[in-house]
Write a protein that holds these residues in place. Structure first.
Motif, PDB file in Angstrom:
ATOM      1  N   ILE A 192     -45.861  54.518   4.896  1.00 24.97           N
ATOM      2  CA  ILE A 192     -45.506  53.114   4.666  1.00 24.97           C
ATOM      3  C   ILE A 192     -46.343  52.607   3.506  1.00 24.97           C
ATOM      4  CG2 ILE A 192     -45.442  50.813   5.706  1.00 24.97           C
ATOM      5  CD1 ILE A 192     -45.249  52.268   8.430  1.00 24.97           C
ATOM      6  N   SER A 193     -45.680  52.110   2.466  1.00 27.72           N
ATOM      7  CA  SER A 193     -46.390  51.726   1.247  1.00 27.72           C
ATOM      8  C   SER A 193     -45.832  50.435   0.675  1.00 27.72           C
ATOM      9  CB  SER A 193     -46.290  52.843   0.202  1.00 27.72           C
ATOM     10  OG  SER A 193     -44.937  53.126  -0.105  1.00 27.72           O
ATOM     11  N   CYS A 194     -46.686  49.755  -0.085  1.00 27.47           N
ATOM     12  CA  CYS A 194     -46.310  48.511  -0.758  1.00 27.47           C
ATOM     13  C   CYS A 194     -46.658  48.652  -2.237  1.00 27.47           C
ATOM     14  CB  CYS A 194     -47.044  47.321  -0.144  1.00 27.47           C
ATOM     15  SG  CYS A 194     -46.740  45.744  -0.978  1.00 27.47           S
ATOM     16  N   LYS A 195     -45.676  48.490  -3.084  1.00 26.22           N
ATOM     17  CA  LYS A 195     -45.878  48.677  -4.519  1.00 26.22           C
ATOM     18  C   LYS A 195     -46.780  47.596  -5.094  1.00 26.22           C
ATOM     19  CE  LYS A 195     -43.292  49.374  -8.816  1.00 26.22           C
ATOM     20  NZ  LYS A 195     -41.941  49.419  -9.436  1.00 26.22           N
ATOM     21  N   ASP A 196     -46.652  46.357  -4.614  1.00 29.03           N
ATOM     22  CA  ASP A 196     -47.424  45.243  -5.178  1.00 29.03           C
ATOM     23  C   ASP A 196     -48.917  45.386  -4.912  1.00 29.03           C
ATOM     24  OD1 ASP A 196     -45.066  44.214  -6.078  1.00 29.03           O
ATOM     25  OD2 ASP A 196     -44.905  42.640  -4.563  1.00 29.03           O
ATOM     26  N   THR A 197     -49.298  45.793  -3.702  1.00 30.34           N
ATOM     27  CA  THR A 197     -50.722  45.915  -3.366  1.00 30.34           C
ATOM     28  C   THR A 197     -51.279  47.308  -3.649  1.00 30.34           C
ATOM     29  OG1 THR A 197     -50.223  46.551  -1.077  1.00 30.34           O
ATOM     30  CG2 THR A 197     -50.478  44.188  -1.550  1.00 30.34           C
ATOM     31  N   GLN A 198     -50.361  48.271  -3.886  1.00 28.99           N
ATOM     32  CA  GLN A 198     -50.753  49.659  -4.116  1.00 28.99           C
ATOM     33  C   GLN A 198     -51.459  50.261  -2.905  1.00 28.99           C
ATOM     34  OE1 GLN A 198     -50.065  51.554  -7.082  1.00 28.99           O
ATOM     35  NE2 GLN A 198     -48.682  49.796  -7.275  1.00 28.99           N
ATOM     36  N   LYS A 199     -51.158  49.740  -1.734  1.00 27.12           N
ATOM     37  CA  LYS A 199     -51.757  50.259  -0.505  1.00 27.12           C
ATOM     38  C   LYS A 199     -50.701  51.015   0.307  1.00 27.12           C
ATOM     39  CE  LYS A 199     -54.595  47.671   1.853  1.00 27.12           C
ATOM     40  NZ  LYS A 199     -55.156  46.520   2.609  1.00 27.12           N
ATOM     41  N   SER A 200     -51.154  52.025   1.008  1.00 27.10           N
ATOM     42  CA  SER A 200     -50.246  52.802   1.851  1.00 27.10           C
ATOM     43  C   SER A 200     -51.002  53.311   3.072  1.00 27.10           C
ATOM     44  CB  SER A 200     -49.650  53.972   1.079  1.00 27.10           C
ATOM     45  OG  SER A 200     -50.664  54.893   0.698  1.00 27.10           O
ATOM     46  N   GLY A 223     -46.093  48.686  17.748  1.00 29.70           N
ATOM     47  CA  GLY A 223     -47.503  48.487  17.453  1.00 29.70           C
ATOM     48  C   GLY A 223     -47.943  49.192  16.186  1.00 29.70           C
ATOM     49  N   GLN A 224     -47.494  50.437  16.003  1.00 31.40           N
ATOM     50  CA  GLN A 224     -47.887  51.211  14.826  1.00 31.40           C
ATOM     51  C   GLN A 224     -47.276  50.640  13.547  1.00 31.40           C
ATOM     52  OE1 GLN A 224     -50.077  53.688  14.666  1.00 31.40           O
ATOM     53  NE2 GLN A 224     -50.458  53.764  16.867  1.00 31.40           N
ATOM     54  N   PHE A 225     -46.004  50.305  13.580  1.00 29.73           N
ATOM     55  CA  PHE A 225     -45.328  49.842  12.366  1.00 29.73           C
ATOM     56  C   PHE A 225     -45.782  48.444  11.957  1.00 29.73           C
ATOM     57  CE2 PHE A 225     -41.489  52.786  13.261  1.00 29.73           C
ATOM     58  CZ  PHE A 225     -42.149  53.824  12.632  1.00 29.73           C
ATOM     59  N   THR A 226     -45.931  47.546  12.918  1.00 33.32           N
ATOM     60  CA  THR A 226     -46.364  46.184  12.576  1.00 33.32           C
ATOM     61  C   THR A 226     -47.784  46.190  12.020  1.00 33.32           C
ATOM     62  OG1 THR A 226     -44.907  45.201  14.248  1.00 33.32           O
ATOM     63  CG2 THR A 226     -46.758  43.866  13.480  1.00 33.32           C
ATOM     64  N   SER A 227     -48.645  46.998  12.605  1.00 31.73           N
ATOM     65  CA  SER A 227     -50.002  47.127  12.077  1.00 31.73           C
ATOM     66  C   SER A 227     -49.985  47.694  10.663  1.00 31.73           C
ATOM     67  CB  SER A 227     -50.831  48.027  12.994  1.00 31.73           C
ATOM     68  OG  SER A 227     -52.107  48.277  12.452  1.00 31.73           O
ATOM     69  N   ALA A 228     -49.141  48.704  10.435  1.00 30.09           N
ATOM     70  CA  ALA A 228     -49.061  49.323   9.104  1.00 30.09           C
ATOM     71  C   ALA A 228     -48.529  48.349   8.075  1.00 30.09           C
ATOM     72  CB  ALA A 228     -48.176  50.565   9.176  1.00 30.09           C
ATOM     73  N   VAL A 229     -47.491  47.591   8.442  1.00 32.93           N
ATOM     74  CA  VAL A 229     -46.920  46.598   7.520  1.00 32.93           C
ATOM     75  C   VAL A 229     -47.970  45.550   7.162  1.00 32.93           C
ATOM     76  CG1 VAL A 229     -45.265  44.695   7.359  1.00 32.93           C
ATOM     77  CG2 VAL A 229     -44.515  46.914   8.201  1.00 32.93           C
ATOM     78  N   LYS A 230     -48.706  45.092   8.172  1.00 33.26           N
ATOM     79  CA  LYS A 230     -49.744  44.084   7.930  1.00 33.26           C
ATOM     80  C   LYS A 230     -50.850  44.654   7.043  1.00 33.26           C
ATOM     81  CE  LYS A 230     -51.044  39.869   8.869  1.00 33.26           C
ATOM     82  NZ  LYS A 230     -50.293  38.742   8.309  1.00 33.26           N
ATOM     83  N   TYR A 231     -51.180  45.913   7.250  1.00 33.65           N
ATOM     84  CA  TYR A 231     -52.234  46.543   6.456  1.00 33.65           C
ATOM     85  C   TYR A 231     -51.845  46.670   4.983  1.00 33.65           C
ATOM     86  CZ  TYR A 231     -55.127  50.219   4.436  1.00 33.65           C
ATOM     87  OH  TYR A 231     -55.942  50.951   3.590  1.00 33.65           O
TER      88      TYR A 231
END
Length: 464
Positions: free
Chosen positions: A128-136, A167-175
């Motif tokens: 799970i990754s976010c291009k804007d924050t560069q976090k995964s 629980g895993q996905f919501t935590s990952a999205v928030k992270y």
């Protein structure tokens, strides 16, 4: 011959047959059209959760987070899709359908083995990754469907115990969308309790990194400490440690104290609490009104909903065992505000070997003080059993961990508790051990009425 054929098709039997064929064709056409329409419906509408324990049900908390997404997120699934557990595939589809900001991509590691090393992942993993924050971050399939490996030695097979997709996905999205790093330090050197795996998991889901801290050795609290936790110390802190914690709070720090089974007097801890308007009552607290099956030291506290710490709790079922009581007093400074959020009933008793003192005792309180642009926050809960696995694991309906997570998250203005507990995969069996009149009517009565009605209709037609 032609006349015979014409008479055949004009007979009553042929007309009835034609009507039957036409009706069948019409029903088939309707079914096809309905299926075509249903196939175009969004995933969140067309998939109804009929699973045991509602494993596909997504909480309002997750829906709220997904609704507020304003950045693109990618779910890359490194697995053979046709061999992936249907429960995981179904949940991913349903979860992703709740936001148009989530894109799902399946990558077959058998056909594209180089993708594993390129993305530094293993098979059966969701990246799970976010291009804007560069976090995964990654979520393994084994973290979604949790198994009890120890059961293999007893039964010869591994049993599935929990489903933790939400629980895993919501935590990952928030992270991946949060650019704030938070670090929790927990003290050692005073007989403190260690965090259970459930507590560590909840802190991790809230994207909080934990590390131990021995204040006697370091003499200071690290600058990156966003929360200091004293988890059930059984001996007193030193005078120097008290001064260090007091200075930390005075500069806008956050401290969380869960009182433990102290084997001796704790004047320094007592002094720290008294400075913030909390005085510990001697003895253990019993409650004649709110206790577990007559065990008066197993208390169900009264929770104050206005504190905001009960958010996401459906039953307010929190249990404390062998709790200490507190009385509110005047803090050392007028700028400190101390507010109880958890108390006994009016039938609470502080019990010592020599005395029983009745009253309404505070079991949890928060002291706050504005320091410049920061808000110092000192949270005290009078029993470390709030997060003791022997309590939380023994009573699965308790919401102790939710209260704890909310109390941790309340230390930050820009943080909400996203620690969602997994759902049990244990099979629920229906039995007739305590069948009431309604159950008997549904199981036996209705089918019997239908059979009798059908027999009477058959008998009437036979006599006609």
């Amino acid at each position: 011959m032609q006349d015979r054929i014409k008479r055949l098709f004009h007979s009553a039997a042929s007309r009835n047959g034609s009507y039957s064929v036409g009706a069948i064709v019409l029903v088939i056409a309707i079914v096809i059209v309905v299926n075509l329409i249903a196939g175009q419906l969004p995933e969140k509408v067309k998939r109804i959760d009929i699973s045991d324990n509602r494993i596909y049900e997504i909480s309002d908390k997750s829906k709220k987070i997904l609704k507020k997404l304003d950045t693109e997120i990618t779910f890359k699934i490194f697995a053979e899709k046709e061999k992936t557990d249907d429960r995981i595939k179904t949940f991913i589809n349903k979860y992703a359908s709740l936001s148009d900001k989530i894109a799902v991509e399946w990558i077959d590691p058998v056909l594209h083995p180089s993708e594993l090393s390129a993305n530094n992942v293993e098979s059966d993993t969701v990246l799970i990754s976010c291009k804007d924050t560069q976090k995964s971050t990654t979520v393994a399939f084994g973290d979604i469907i949790v198994s009890d490996d120890s059961s293999y030695y007893m039964t010869g097979s591994v049993s599935e115990t929990q489903f933790d997709g939400e629980g895993q996905f919501t935590s990952a999205v928030k992270y991946v969308t949060d650019d704030v790093a938070r670090k929790v330090y927990y003290t050692t050197g005073h007989g403190e309790d260690t965090f259970s795996s459930s507590v560590s998991d909840l802190l991790g889901k809230n994207n909080m990194e934990e590390e131990e801290l021995n204040l006697i050795m370091t003499g200071k609290i690290p600058e990156d400490c966003s929360l200091l936790i004293l988890n059930g110390p059984s001996s007193d802190i030193t005078e120097e440690e008290k001064e260090t914690i007091t200075s930390y709070l005075a500069s806008g720090g956050k401290v969380f104290l869960l009182l433990g089974e102290a084997r001796e007097d704790t004047p320094n801890l007592d002094g720290l609490m008294k400075e913030y308007g909390m005085e510990q009552e001697k003895g253990y607290i019993a409650d004649m009104q709110r206790s577990y099956q007559g065990n008066y030291y197993y208390i169900f506290p009264v929770l104050d909903a206005s504190s905001g710490l009960t958010e996401g709790m459906s039953s307010d079922m929190v249990m404390l065992v062998n709790a200490h009581g507190m009385n509110m007093s005047d803090p050392v400074r007028d700028t400190i505000t101390t507010t109880p959020f958890m108390t006994t009933s009016s039938d609470g008793y502080a019990v010592t070997e020599d005395n029983q003192k009745q009253g309404t005792y505070t079991l949890g309180a928060v002291a706050t003080e504005t320091v410049g642009d920061e808000e110092a926050r000192f949270t005290v809960i009078s029993a470390g059993t709030l997060i003791d696995s022997q309590v939380t694991d023994a009573f699965s309906t308790l919401e102790n961990l939710t209260l704890f997570s909310n109390a941790v998250a309340a230390n930050y203005d820009d943080m909400e508790n996203v620690a969602i507990e997994p759902k049990s995969l244990e099979v629920t069996y229906n039995t007739m051990q305590h069948a009431g009149m309604i159950s008997i009517a549904v199981i036996f009565g209705i089918p019997l009425v239908i059979l009798i009605y059908g027999f009477l209709r058959w008998l009437k037609r036979r006599k006609a």
